[in-house]
Design a protein around this motif. Structure first.
Motif, PDB file in Angstrom:
ATOM      1  N   PHE A 147      43.514  44.056   2.870  1.00  0.00           N
ATOM      2  CA  PHE A 147      44.271  43.719   1.779  1.00  0.00           C
ATOM      3  C   PHE A 147      45.693  43.492   2.831  1.00  0.00           C
ATOM      4  N   ALA A 148      46.215  42.601   2.879  1.00  0.00           N
ATOM      5  CA  ALA A 148      47.481  42.141   3.418  1.00  0.00           C
ATOM      6  C   ALA A 148      48.708  42.014   2.650  1.00  0.00           C
ATOM      7  N   TYR A 149      49.773  42.330   3.200  1.00  0.00           N
ATOM      8  CA  TYR A 149      50.988  42.105   2.623  1.00  0.00           C
ATOM      9  C   TYR A 149      52.160  41.757   3.729  1.00  0.00           C
ATOM     10  N   HIS A 150      52.802  40.820   3.491  1.00  0.00           N
ATOM     11  CA  HIS A 150      54.040  40.394   4.387  1.00  0.00           C
ATOM     12  C   HIS A 150      55.334  39.915   3.397  1.00  0.00           C
ATOM     13  N   GLU A 151      56.420  40.080   4.248  1.00  0.00           N
ATOM     14  CA  GLU A 151      57.777  39.885   3.624  1.00  0.00           C
ATOM     15  C   GLU A 151      58.288  38.890   4.757  1.00  0.00           C
ATOM     16  N   ILE A 152      58.618  37.576   4.075  1.00  0.00           N
ATOM     17  CA  ILE A 152      59.339  36.636   4.882  1.00  0.00           C
ATOM     18  C   ILE A 152      60.780  36.848   4.783  1.00  0.00           C
ATOM     19  N   VAL A 153      61.392  37.094   6.014  1.00  0.00           N
ATOM     20  CA  VAL A 153      62.827  37.337   6.108  1.00  0.00           C
ATOM     21  C   VAL A 153      63.565  36.450   6.873  1.00  0.00           C
ATOM     22  N   LYS A 154      64.866  36.172   6.595  1.00  0.00           N
ATOM     23  CA  LYS A 154      65.614  35.090   7.342  1.00  0.00           C
ATOM     24  C   LYS A 154      66.237  35.705   8.610  1.00  0.00           C
ATOM     25  N   VAL A 155      66.064  34.961   9.557  1.00  0.00           N
ATOM     26  CA  VAL A 155      66.413  35.517  11.203  1.00  0.00           C
ATOM     27  C   VAL A 155      68.026  35.278  11.174  1.00  0.00           C
ATOM     28  N   PRO A 156      68.600  36.063  11.376  1.00  0.00           N
ATOM     29  CA  PRO A 156      70.157  35.931  11.529  1.00  0.00           C
ATOM     30  C   PRO A 156      70.491  35.177  12.802  1.00  0.00           C
ATOM     31  N   GLU A 157      71.413  34.487  12.402  1.00  0.00           N
ATOM     32  CA  GLU A 157      72.108  33.732  13.723  1.00  0.00           C
ATOM     33  C   GLU A 157      72.911  34.508  14.810  1.00  0.00           C
ATOM     34  N   GLY A 158      72.753  34.268  16.086  1.00  0.00           N
ATOM     35  CA  GLY A 158      73.363  34.831  16.997  1.00  0.00           C
ATOM     36  C   GLY A 158      72.447  36.033  17.858  1.00  0.00           C
ATOM     37  N   ALA A 159      72.236  35.876  19.142  1.00  0.00           N
ATOM     38  CA  ALA A 159      71.447  36.678  19.981  1.00  0.00           C
ATOM     39  C   ALA A 159      71.541  37.995  19.745  1.00  0.00           C
ATOM     40  N   ALA A 160      72.750  38.560  19.267  1.00  0.00           N
ATOM     41  CA  ALA A 160      73.136  40.004  19.438  1.00  0.00           C
ATOM     42  C   ALA A 160      72.415  40.506  18.344  1.00  0.00           C
ATOM     43  N   ALA A 161      72.282  39.981  17.334  1.00  0.00           N
ATOM     44  CA  ALA A 161      71.693  40.230  15.998  1.00  0.00           C
ATOM     45  C   ALA A 161      70.147  40.288  16.112  1.00  0.00           C
ATOM     46  N   GLN A 162      69.808  39.541  16.771  1.00  0.00           N
ATOM     47  CA  GLN A 162      68.308  39.473  16.829  1.00  0.00           C
ATOM     48  C   GLN A 162      67.983  40.371  17.987  1.00  0.00           C
ATOM     49  N   GLN A 163      68.728  40.620  18.846  1.00  0.00           N
ATOM     50  CA  GLN A 163      68.766  41.625  19.911  1.00  0.00           C
ATOM     51  C   GLN A 163      68.539  43.150  19.296  1.00  0.00           C
ATOM     52  N   ALA A 164      69.282  43.107  18.586  1.00  0.00           N
ATOM     53  CA  ALA A 164      69.243  44.542  17.901  1.00  0.00           C
ATOM     54  C   ALA A 164      68.105  45.017  17.147  1.00  0.00           C
ATOM     55  N   ALA A 165      67.358  44.196  16.888  1.00  0.00           N
ATOM     56  CA  ALA A 165      66.271  44.355  16.107  1.00  0.00           C
ATOM     57  C   ALA A 165      64.801  44.099  17.174  1.00  0.00           C
ATOM     58  N   ASP A 166      65.150  43.995  18.557  1.00  0.00           N
ATOM     59  CA  ASP A 166      64.387  43.940  19.547  1.00  0.00           C
ATOM     60  C   ASP A 166      63.371  42.644  19.104  1.00  0.00           C
ATOM     61  N   TYR A 167      63.920  41.336  18.706  1.00  0.00           N
ATOM     62  CA  TYR A 167      63.295  40.212  18.222  1.00  0.00           C
ATOM     63  C   TYR A 167      63.603  39.158  19.126  1.00  0.00           C
ATOM     64  N   GLU A 168      62.584  38.377  19.432  1.00  0.00           N
ATOM     65  CA  GLU A 168      62.509  37.084  20.319  1.00  0.00           C
ATOM     66  C   GLU A 168      61.935  36.146  19.430  1.00  0.00           C
ATOM     67  N   PRO A 169      62.492  34.994  19.331  1.00  0.00           N
ATOM     68  CA  PRO A 169      61.990  33.852  18.466  1.00  0.00           C
ATOM     69  C   PRO A 169      60.737  33.232  19.177  1.00  0.00           C
ATOM     70  N   ASP A 170      60.287  33.346  20.341  1.00  0.00           N
ATOM     71  CA  ASP A 170      59.216  32.801  21.001  1.00  0.00           C
ATOM     72  C   ASP A 170      57.981  33.987  21.386  1.00  0.00           C
ATOM     73  N   ARG A 171      58.025  35.066  20.578  1.00  0.00           N
ATOM     74  CA  ARG A 171      57.135  36.235  20.663  1.00  0.00           C
ATOM     75  C   ARG A 171      56.699  36.672  19.529  1.00  0.00           C
ATOM     76  N   CYS A 172      55.476  36.973  19.550  1.00  0.00           N
ATOM     77  CA  CYS A 172      54.754  37.447  18.523  1.00  0.00           C
ATOM     78  C   CYS A 172      54.458  39.105  18.665  1.00  0.00           C
ATOM     79  N   ASP A 173      54.906  39.855  17.804  1.00  0.00           N
ATOM     80  CA  ASP A 173      54.822  41.302  17.998  1.00  0.00           C
ATOM     81  C   ASP A 173      53.611  41.864  17.113  1.00  0.00           C
ATOM     82  N   VAL A 174      52.705  42.717  17.769  1.00  0.00           N
ATOM     83  CA  VAL A 174      51.476  43.275  17.079  1.00  0.00           C
ATOM     84  C   VAL A 174      51.534  44.790  17.255  1.00  0.00           C
TER      85      VAL A 174
END
Length: 402
Positions: free
Chosen positions: A173-200
């Motif tokens: 049973f799968a569940y997901h939430e689609i979220v908006k990626v905030p603009e700006g590298a600082a906001a993305q780095q705060a969540a340890d997110y990279e736009p070209d990487r899949c995290d598992v």
């Protein structure tokens, strides 16, 4: 077969499998109806291999992101990076991707109908009779065809009514939430997110028997998880995951959940005039949960089997779809099923699994198999090395190299 029908084929379900089958059958010269619900978006990480674009003539423009690496996270929070090398993982948004496939089928000549299938029955002369409603309050509509393809998902009404044991599909049973990626590298780095990487995430508190994920989708991201445990709190655990990983404040666009099958049905046809494909046939890869490529393969193989059936009138032709699929992918599914059964069973084993994935041989063969959708055969010694390392992990004979 002399009986007249409204259509040669009715395809129930307009996801990747059904839309592919409808398109292929229309291109083969058959009169096709594509019946699909409106507004349904399946929860899906949206990952597709480069081979899918080549095999099914999909334009690059449908990719909303290119992932160049995957990062897997162990229960201890140990992280292992797996670069894709020369390849990539394409990411699609299912609302856009599925609609493009349905539109292509309609442009080829398929009759597209919005509605929900209710019954599929045998009529006189081998004719399949299908009833559907355009909405709950509408009167049922009856149409006939020489053959029906059920591509209507893991809880397929076509499979339950027509295929032996079609209701017995093992699911995550799968569940997901689609979220908006905030603009700006600082906001993305705060969540340890990279736009070209899949995290598992292979962590038992996020999923006791599967995994959780964060997948990039360009301006949005998919954050979700899965479990075969019916009592597991998917929504609450997703909330906890977002808090732990720094995504709590990212705006949520939509939320989706659905069962995902993880084992192909033993039979895909009813021996007369009905065939199932995609999730209805159970063709989602164990361990990884990858389904789009395999669904489209099953749709194409089902179209070829139905084309032969329509030409010969011999219902044995319908068995060719499952036979061809299992010949091409059955061994991979078997290996992935063993992996899921063993490595996902405890956090101790998940920890060893993540460490093993740091091995260069494991990474190279994993990516080559993913990109090419077949087991890599040209480097037998690499398989031997992996087997020996895997055995050592299983027996605890040596520590894994990080």
């Amino acid at each position: 077969m002399s009986a007249q029908t409204d259509y040669d084929v009715i395809v129930v379900g307009g996801g990747p499998s059904g839309a592919t089958a409808a398109h292929d059958l229309t291109m083969q010269g058959h009169k096709v109806m594509l019946l699909d619900k409106a507004g349904r978006i399946k929860p899906c990480g949206g990952a597709v291999p480069p081979r899918l674009l080549k095999d099914f003539d999909i334009p690059q423009s449908l990719l909303v992101a290119h992932a160049n690496s995957a990062r897997i996270i162990a229960p201890s929070n140990n992280k292992v990076s797996m670069p894709c090398g020369d390849g990539y993982v394409g990411m699609v948004d299912r609302d856009q991707f599925d609609e493009w496939l349905r539109t292509r089928a309609a442009d080829a000549g398929a009759t597209r109908v919005t509605g929900t299938c209710e019954t599929v029955q045998d009529g006189e002369g081998g004719v399949a009779t299908l009833t559907y409603r355009t909405d709950r309050s509408a009167e049922p509509v009856t149409v006939t065809a020489r053959c029906v393809i059920g591509a209507d998902g893991a809880r397929s009404r076509v499979a339950r009514q027509c295929i032996p044991d079609g209701e017995n599909v093992k699911c995550v049973f799968a569940y997901h939430e689609i979220v908006k990626v905030p603009e700006g590298a600082a906001a993305q780095q705060a969540a340890d997110y990279e736009p070209d990487r899949c995290d598992v995430y292979y962590q038992g508190h996020l999923s006791p028997d599967f995994y959780a994920w964060v997948f990039p989708h360009g301006k949005t991201a998919s954050i979700g998880l899965g479990s075969a445990n019916k009592g597991f709190p998917l929504r609450e655990t997703t909330r906890i995951m977002r808090e732990e990983t720094g995504f709590s404040d990212w705006e949520t666009v939509r939320k989706e959940g659905a069962p995902i099958p993880l084992k192909p049905l033993k039979r895909w046809d009813n021996g007369r005039n009905v065939l199932v494909a995609g999730d209805a046939a159970g063709v989602v890869a164990p361990s990884s949960g990858e389904g789009i490529y395999y669904a489209m393969c099953a749709g194409r193989l089902s179209a070829n089997a139905v084309d032969e059936f329509l030409a010969t009138g011999n219902p044995k032709a319908l068995k060719g779809a499952r036979k061809a699929f299992m010949k091409a992918h059955g061994r991979v599914f078997w290996i992935l099923g063993i992996m899921q059964y063993f490595w996902y069973s405890s956090d101790k084993r998940r920890e060893s699994f993540v460490k093993m994935c740091a091995d260069p041989d494991v990474q190279r063969l994993t990516w080559e198999a993913y990109m090419n959708k077949e087991l890599v055969k040209r480097d037998p010694m690499a398989h031997v090395r992996i087997f020996l390392k895997d055995t050592a992990h299983l027996l605890g004979l040596k520590p894994a190299k990080a």
